[in-house]
Scaffold this motif. Structure first.
Motif, PDB file in Angstrom:
ATOM      1  N   ASP A   5       0.825  -1.206   0.000  1.00 14.29           N
ATOM      2  CA  ASP A   5       0.000   0.000   0.000  1.00 14.29           C
ATOM      3  C   ASP A   5       0.856   1.250   0.000  1.00 14.29           C
ATOM      4  O   ASP A   5       0.551   2.236  -0.682  1.00 14.29           O
ATOM      5  N   LYS A   6       1.950   1.230   0.739  1.00 13.19           N
ATOM      6  CA  LYS A   6       2.839   2.393   0.760  1.00 13.19           C
ATOM      7  C   LYS A   6       3.471   2.621  -0.611  1.00 13.19           C
ATOM      8  O   LYS A   6       3.580   3.750  -1.097  1.00 13.19           O
ATOM      9  N   LYS A   7       3.899   1.553  -1.252  1.00 11.06           N
ATOM     10  CA  LYS A   7       4.521   1.691  -2.577  1.00 11.06           C
ATOM     11  C   LYS A   7       3.524   2.182  -3.608  1.00 11.06           C
ATOM     12  O   LYS A   7       3.823   3.044  -4.443  1.00 11.06           O
ATOM     13  N   THR A   8       2.299   1.664  -3.550  1.00  9.42           N
ATOM     14  CA  THR A   8       1.256   2.086  -4.487  1.00  9.42           C
ATOM     15  C   THR A   8       0.910   3.553  -4.274  1.00  9.42           C
ATOM     16  O   THR A   8       0.734   4.320  -5.225  1.00  9.42           O
ATOM     17  N   SER A   9       0.821   3.959  -2.996  1.00 16.44           N
ATOM     18  CA  SER A   9       0.501   5.359  -2.699  1.00 16.44           C
ATOM     19  C   SER A   9       1.605   6.282  -3.207  1.00 16.44           C
ATOM     20  O   SER A   9       1.345   7.354  -3.769  1.00 16.44           O
ATOM     21  N   SER A  10       2.871   5.879  -3.069  1.00 18.99           N
ATOM     22  CA  SER A  10       3.988   6.698  -3.546  1.00 18.99           C
ATOM     23  C   SER A  10       3.963   6.847  -5.065  1.00 18.99           C
ATOM     24  O   SER A  10       4.144   7.943  -5.604  1.00 18.99           O
ATOM     25  N   ASP A  11       3.713   5.751  -5.765  1.00 17.61           N
ATOM     26  CA  ASP A  11       3.634   5.813  -7.240  1.00 17.61           C
ATOM     27  C   ASP A  11       2.474   6.668  -7.697  1.00 17.61           C
ATOM     28  O   ASP A  11       2.572   7.411  -8.691  1.00 17.61           O
ATOM     29  N   VAL A  13       1.139   9.224  -6.075  1.00 22.93           N
ATOM     30  CA  VAL A  13       1.479  10.634  -5.846  1.00 22.93           C
ATOM     31  C   VAL A  13       2.403  11.141  -6.952  1.00 22.93           C
ATOM     32  O   VAL A  13       2.232  12.244  -7.483  1.00 22.93           O
ATOM     33  N   LYS A  14       3.403  10.331  -7.324  1.00 26.21           N
ATOM     34  CA  LYS A  14       4.317  10.735  -8.392  1.00 26.21           C
ATOM     35  C   LYS A  14       3.588  10.898  -9.721  1.00 26.21           C
ATOM     36  O   LYS A  14       3.849  11.840 -10.487  1.00 26.21           O
TER      37      LYS A  14
END
Length: 347
Positions: A5-11, A13-14
């Motif tokens: 979930d953290k990785k998906t949220s970061s992508d 946002v980018k």
């Protein structure tokens, strides 16, 4: 699960940041290229005798700077054009302003140029109309360039484009002057001036040819008529002519076969004749002398024959060197017969 979930949220946002920056850059580029303005504007109208080529969206310019755009073009009073346009509030249109339709480029795009006329500097009220006495239609390029048509016919495309741009610029009052235009025209026509002598010679020669043809008008007409008659006769006899060509072809084939058969003998005879001619050529001096003396001898023989029913002939010192077909020709005679040697000795 939390790591995913953290990785998906970061992508995400980018991605959103990239889309936002790209959209802003695209918007700024569109505004800059389209010369859009978000400033409030006022609407005005102008009446023209001819607004050909003016369309919605064309520029409204003051001193060459875009300050508005055309909103609408319509016909009024059956023969006039009314153009509705907007001008930014930061730009002032006065009661004495004039409106002129200009050519934006040679493709035919137009824009309306607003200039300060002679008179009051009071601002023109919104939705007011600039009358036709303070407007000018676009320059009629068709009439203008028809006057330059003889010159354009002798210029290259690049020279035509250069001259056309300067002509439009001068007549629209957008820089340059008449002197510069004339200088450019003079430089472009130097080539024609350099070729004046050649052109004159061509015209003189053409005049001579035409004068000769005019003087031989009857002969030329008769020649054309006879040639037409000849061609008509050939057309009528085309079947017979084509048939004769077939017969000529057959005759040529048979003649060729005949020539092949007699060729060896003919070649041999020609070679023998050539040798005989060569031998005669060697003794041509003796032959020439004999031919010169022959008439005298014949006269003497004639006088001798008149006095009797017979006479004798004596051949003395005749030794010809004649070859026939490569073999020497031997002539035998007896100089002692009837005392020939004695008579020869007597001269």
């Amino acid at each position: 699960m939390s790591i995913l979930d953290k990785k998906t949220s970061s992508d995400l946002v980018k991605l959103m940041a990239f889309i936002l920056v790209t959209s802003l850059a695209t918007g700024v580029l569109v505004v800059l290229i389209g010369n859009f303005t978000f400033e409030s504007s006022r609407n005005y109208k102008a009446v023209f005798s001819d607004a050909t080529g003016v369309v919605k969206g064309d520029d409204i310019r003051i001193a060459g700077v875009k300050v508005g755009s055309v909103k609408d073009v319509k016909v009024v009073d059956r023969e006039r054009a009314q153009v509705t346009f907007s001008v930014a509030k930061s730009s002032t249109v006065t009661q004495s302003s004039t409106a002129r339709i200009r050519y934006r480029n040679l493709v035919g795009q137009r824009y309306i140029a607003l200039t300060q006329g002679v008179g009051t500097l009071d601002p023109l009220r919104e939705d007011a109309t600039i009358p036709m006495d303070r407007t000018e239609p676009a320059l009629d390029l068709t009439v203008l360039f028809n006057g330059f048509k003889p010159l354009f016919a002798a210029l290259s495309p690049s020279d035509i484009n250069k001259l056309s741009a300067e002509v439009i610029s001068v007549f629209q009052g957008e820089g340059g002057n008449l002197t510069a235009l004339l200088q450019s025209t003079a430089s472009l026509t130097n080539t024609l001036a350099d070729r004046d002598e050649v052109i004159g010679q061509v015209i003189d020669n053409l005049n001579s040819v035409l004068a000769t043809l005019a003087g031989r008008d009857r002969e030329l007409n008769r020649l054309i008529t006879d040639f037409q008659t000849l061609m008509a006769g050939l057309v009528e006899d085309r079947e017979a002519i084509l048939g004769s060509l077939d017969s000529v072809s057959v005759l040529a084939n048979e003649t060729s076969d005949l020539a092949v058969g007699i060729r060896p003998s003919l070649v041999r005879d020609v070679k023998g004749l050539r040798k005989t001619a060569g031998n005669l050529n060697k003794d041509r001096a003796e032959i020439d002398r004999a031919l010169q003396v022959l008439p005298i001898k014949l006269r003497k023989i004639g006088r001798t024959a008149v006095n009797g029913s017979f006479f004798n002939f004596y051949l003395c010192q005749f030794n010809p060197n004649i070859t026939v077909a490569g073999q020497p020709l031997a002539i035998k005679y007896d100089t002692n017969q009837f005392g020939a040697d004695k008579r020869c000795n007597l001269g």
